[in-house]
Design a protein around this motif. Sequence first.
Motif, PDB file in Angstrom:
ATOM      1  N   LEU A 178       0.822  -1.273   0.054  1.00 17.70           N
ATOM      2  CA  LEU A 178      -0.415   0.100  -0.155  1.00 17.70           C
ATOM      3  C   LEU A 178       0.624   1.399   0.025  1.00 17.70           C
ATOM      4  O   LEU A 178       2.457   1.179  -0.200  1.00 17.70           O
ATOM      5  CB  LEU A 178      -0.579   0.245   0.970  1.00 17.70           C
ATOM      6  N   THR A 179       0.617   2.677  -0.587  1.00 22.58           N
ATOM      7  CA  THR A 179       1.052   3.863   0.190  1.00 22.58           C
ATOM      8  C   THR A 179       0.030   4.514   1.374  1.00 22.58           C
ATOM      9  O   THR A 179      -0.990   4.496   0.878  1.00 22.58           O
ATOM     10  CB  THR A 179       0.495   4.290  -1.287  1.00 22.58           C
ATOM     11  N   LEU A 180       1.156   5.260   2.332  1.00 23.18           N
ATOM     12  CA  LEU A 180       0.372   6.254   2.785  1.00 23.18           C
ATOM     13  C   LEU A 180       0.740   7.723   2.236  1.00 23.18           C
ATOM     14  O   LEU A 180       1.846   8.148   1.814  1.00 23.18           O
ATOM     15  CB  LEU A 180       1.036   6.123   4.030  1.00 23.18           C
ATOM     16  N   THR A 181      -0.330   8.164   2.100  1.00 24.90           N
ATOM     17  CA  THR A 181      -0.336  10.011   1.748  1.00 24.90           C
ATOM     18  C   THR A 181      -0.806  10.893   2.977  1.00 24.90           C
ATOM     19  O   THR A 181      -1.204  10.538   3.403  1.00 24.90           O
ATOM     20  CB  THR A 181      -1.240  10.276   1.199  1.00 24.90           C
ATOM     21  N   PHE A 182       0.590  11.688   4.038  1.00 23.70           N
ATOM     22  CA  PHE A 182       0.196  12.365   5.231  1.00 23.70           C
ATOM     23  C   PHE A 182       1.198  13.870   4.663  1.00 23.70           C
ATOM     24  O   PHE A 182       2.145  13.399   4.121  1.00 23.70           O
ATOM     25  CB  PHE A 182      -0.092  11.622   6.446  1.00 23.70           C
ATOM     26  N   GLU A 183       0.582  14.192   5.361  1.00 22.55           N
ATOM     27  CA  GLU A 183       2.031  16.036   5.843  1.00 22.55           C
ATOM     28  C   GLU A 183       2.374  16.113   6.830  1.00 22.55           C
ATOM     29  O   GLU A 183       1.942  14.998   8.047  1.00 22.55           O
ATOM     30  CB  GLU A 183       0.595  16.895   5.915  1.00 22.55           C
ATOM     31  N   LEU A 184       4.017  15.705   7.080  1.00 20.52           N
ATOM     32  CA  LEU A 184       5.124  15.933   7.821  1.00 20.52           C
ATOM     33  C   LEU A 184       5.359  16.934   8.241  1.00 20.52           C
ATOM     34  O   LEU A 184       5.608  18.211   7.828  1.00 20.52           O
ATOM     35  CB  LEU A 184       6.429  14.489   8.367  1.00 20.52           C
ATOM     36  N   ASP A 185       5.270  18.010   9.280  1.00 19.52           N
ATOM     37  CA  ASP A 185       5.862  19.202   9.905  1.00 19.52           C
ATOM     38  C   ASP A 185       5.446  20.600   8.444  1.00 19.52           C
ATOM     39  O   ASP A 185       6.533  20.930   8.337  1.00 19.52           O
ATOM     40  CB  ASP A 185       7.107  18.658  10.211  1.00 19.52           C
ATOM     41  N   GLY A 186       4.540  19.644   7.272  1.00 21.70           N
ATOM     42  CA  GLY A 186       3.887  21.077   6.883  1.00 21.70           C
ATOM     43  C   GLY A 186       4.443  20.635   5.268  1.00 21.70           C
ATOM     44  O   GLY A 186       4.112  21.143   4.275  1.00 21.70           O
ATOM     45  N   ALA A 187       5.001  19.065   5.491  1.00 18.53           N
ATOM     46  CA  ALA A 187       5.999  19.125   4.350  1.00 18.53           C
ATOM     47  C   ALA A 187       4.393  17.311   3.402  1.00 18.53           C
ATOM     48  O   ALA A 187       4.420  16.347   3.992  1.00 18.53           O
ATOM     49  CB  ALA A 187       7.081  18.376   3.958  1.00 18.53           C
ATOM     50  N   PRO A 188       4.369  17.496   2.209  1.00 20.39           N
ATOM     51  CA  PRO A 188       3.552  16.215   1.880  1.00 20.39           C
ATOM     52  C   PRO A 188       4.129  15.279   2.041  1.00 20.39           C
ATOM     53  O   PRO A 188       5.171  14.859   1.234  1.00 20.39           O
ATOM     54  CB  PRO A 188       3.302  16.344   0.320  1.00 20.39           C
ATOM     55  N   VAL A 189       4.370  14.146   2.057  1.00 21.02           N
ATOM     56  CA  VAL A 189       5.055  12.871   2.522  1.00 21.02           C
ATOM     57  C   VAL A 189       3.762  12.029   1.478  1.00 21.02           C
ATOM     58  O   VAL A 189       3.288  11.092   1.988  1.00 21.02           O
ATOM     59  CB  VAL A 189       5.523  12.308   3.310  1.00 21.02           C
ATOM     60  N   GLU A 190       4.900  10.786   0.838  1.00 25.76           N
ATOM     61  CA  GLU A 190       4.201   9.298   0.213  1.00 25.76           C
ATOM     62  C   GLU A 190       4.747   8.791   0.402  1.00 25.76           C
ATOM     63  O   GLU A 190       6.591   8.956  -0.152  1.00 25.76           O
ATOM     64  CB  GLU A 190       4.166  10.128  -1.268  1.00 25.76           C
ATOM     65  N   ALA A 191       4.700   7.624   1.186  1.00 23.83           N
ATOM     66  CA  ALA A 191       5.506   6.422   1.115  1.00 23.83           C
ATOM     67  C   ALA A 191       4.960   4.970   1.140  1.00 23.83           C
ATOM     68  O   ALA A 191       4.158   4.503   1.497  1.00 23.83           O
ATOM     69  CB  ALA A 191       5.534   6.909   2.782  1.00 23.83           C
ATOM     70  N   PRO A 192       5.361   4.562  -0.124  1.00 23.84           N
ATOM     71  CA  PRO A 192       4.949   3.511  -0.074  1.00 23.84           C
ATOM     72  C   PRO A 192       5.757   2.625   1.123  1.00 23.84           C
ATOM     73  O   PRO A 192       6.768   2.310   1.703  1.00 23.84           O
ATOM     74  CB  PRO A 192       5.917   2.476  -1.787  1.00 23.84           C
ATOM     75  N   CYS A 193       4.488   0.615   1.273  1.00 28.11           N
ATOM     76  CA  CYS A 193       5.127  -0.210   2.441  1.00 28.11           C
ATOM     77  C   CYS A 193       4.184  -1.195   2.212  1.00 28.11           C
ATOM     78  O   CYS A 193       3.324  -1.745   1.735  1.00 28.11           O
ATOM     79  CB  CYS A 193       4.434   0.926   3.544  1.00 28.11           C
ATOM     80  N   GLY A 219      10.777   1.510  -0.288  1.00 29.36           N
ATOM     81  CA  GLY A 219      11.509   2.166  -1.394  1.00 29.36           C
ATOM     82  C   GLY A 219      10.899   3.876  -1.493  1.00 29.36           C
ATOM     83  O   GLY A 219      10.925   3.951  -2.370  1.00 29.36           O
ATOM     84  N   VAL A 220      11.280   3.992  -0.375  1.00 29.52           N
ATOM     85  CA  VAL A 220      10.856   5.373  -0.416  1.00 29.52           C
ATOM     86  C   VAL A 220      11.823   6.402  -0.966  1.00 29.52           C
ATOM     87  O   VAL A 220      13.395   6.068  -0.155  1.00 29.52           O
ATOM     88  CB  VAL A 220      10.754   5.691   1.068  1.00 29.52           C
ATOM     89  N   SER A 221      12.007   7.698  -1.200  1.00 25.59           N
ATOM     90  CA  SER A 221      12.696   8.452  -1.744  1.00 25.59           C
ATOM     91  C   SER A 221      13.960   8.909  -0.675  1.00 25.59           C
ATOM     92  O   SER A 221      13.739   9.095   0.319  1.00 25.59           O
ATOM     93  CB  SER A 221      11.722   9.973  -2.512  1.00 25.59           C
ATOM     94  N   PRO A 222      14.902   9.333  -1.327  1.00 24.25           N
ATOM     95  CA  PRO A 222      16.691   9.472  -0.025  1.00 24.25           C
ATOM     96  C   PRO A 222      15.576  10.874   0.392  1.00 24.25           C
ATOM     97  O   PRO A 222      15.519  11.118   1.825  1.00 24.25           O
ATOM     98  CB  PRO A 222      17.200   9.790  -1.064  1.00 24.25           C
ATOM     99  N   GLU A 223      14.688  11.251  -0.387  1.00 23.86           N
ATOM    100  CA  GLU A 223      14.650  13.249   0.533  1.00 23.86           C
ATOM    101  C   GLU A 223      12.555  12.791   1.149  1.00 23.86           C
ATOM    102  O   GLU A 223      13.294  13.186   3.073  1.00 23.86           O
ATOM    103  CB  GLU A 223      13.060  13.541  -0.574  1.00 23.86           C
ATOM    104  N   ILE A 224      12.158  12.105   1.483  1.00 30.28           N
ATOM    105  CA  ILE A 224      11.306  11.211   2.532  1.00 30.28           C
ATOM    106  C   ILE A 224      12.354  10.631   3.365  1.00 30.28           C
ATOM    107  O   ILE A 224      11.808  11.121   4.787  1.00 30.28           O
ATOM    108  CB  ILE A 224       9.914  10.156   1.853  1.00 30.28           C
TER     109      ILE A 224
END
Length: 246
Positions: A178-193, A219-224
């Motif tokens: 699945l993929t999680l989508t949320f905001e962390l400290d005002g920044a969008p996060v899209e994280a496959p898991c 496989g999350v991006s280095p930035e995330i």
Amino acid sequence: MYERSILILDSPNGALGDFALGLIAMGLHPHHALELDDLVRLAEERREFAGALAAPAQLLLEQLDRIRKELLDPLGLPIACAIPVGPRPIDAEIAQLALAGVRWAAFEPASPRELRYVFSLALAFADGGDSRTEPRVPIELSVEVSTGERVFRASLRDLSPNGAYIAARSPLRAGTKLTLTFELDGAPVEAPCEVRWRTSLDGGFAGWLDAGMGVQFVGVSPEIQAGLAAFAATSEQRFLLTPPEK
């Protein structure tokens, strides 16, 4: 889940009795004693599982040398695995603990999830920072969960650079991608898991979790990844004891 246990050295009036019961309810395994000699004997019986020590700050200060020599050193545990809990002491005593090598504290008021997080820090430290037991920061955050076939809202309850716990009425089975989508400290996060485990469908697990599922990021991006690591580091600062500047 941790297999390591918490040792509790209590004051003679048993002030941490309820605290010990709370740890049991949160899925941890405390060993409680009112005397250091008794706790040393308990620790020897369970030495392969002992991972951290909790004690009132004043008691920890009064018996610091004995605790180190008779309890922690024989177990191979650093003083950083000793956690002062309960009422907050004066600043001079906090400085004394920090200078002795005490690293984290859980002073009142601390929520049950925060207490578990602080002990998770110490347990992970005792285990050499094993990524399989990386402490997860307690959090309350809305999250969108997408499986590719369906999308639903849930609640993010804890978070680390490697995974998270999602409270959901109908947790998905282990192995689900699945993929999680949320905001962390005002920044969008899209994280496959991927779902690693879930609670029973009718709610709860080990008495302390809402129904839900534990997921591992894949496989999350280095930035995330960097953002998650920064969030975890910032959260730890709240519980960190810092020696005074010279």
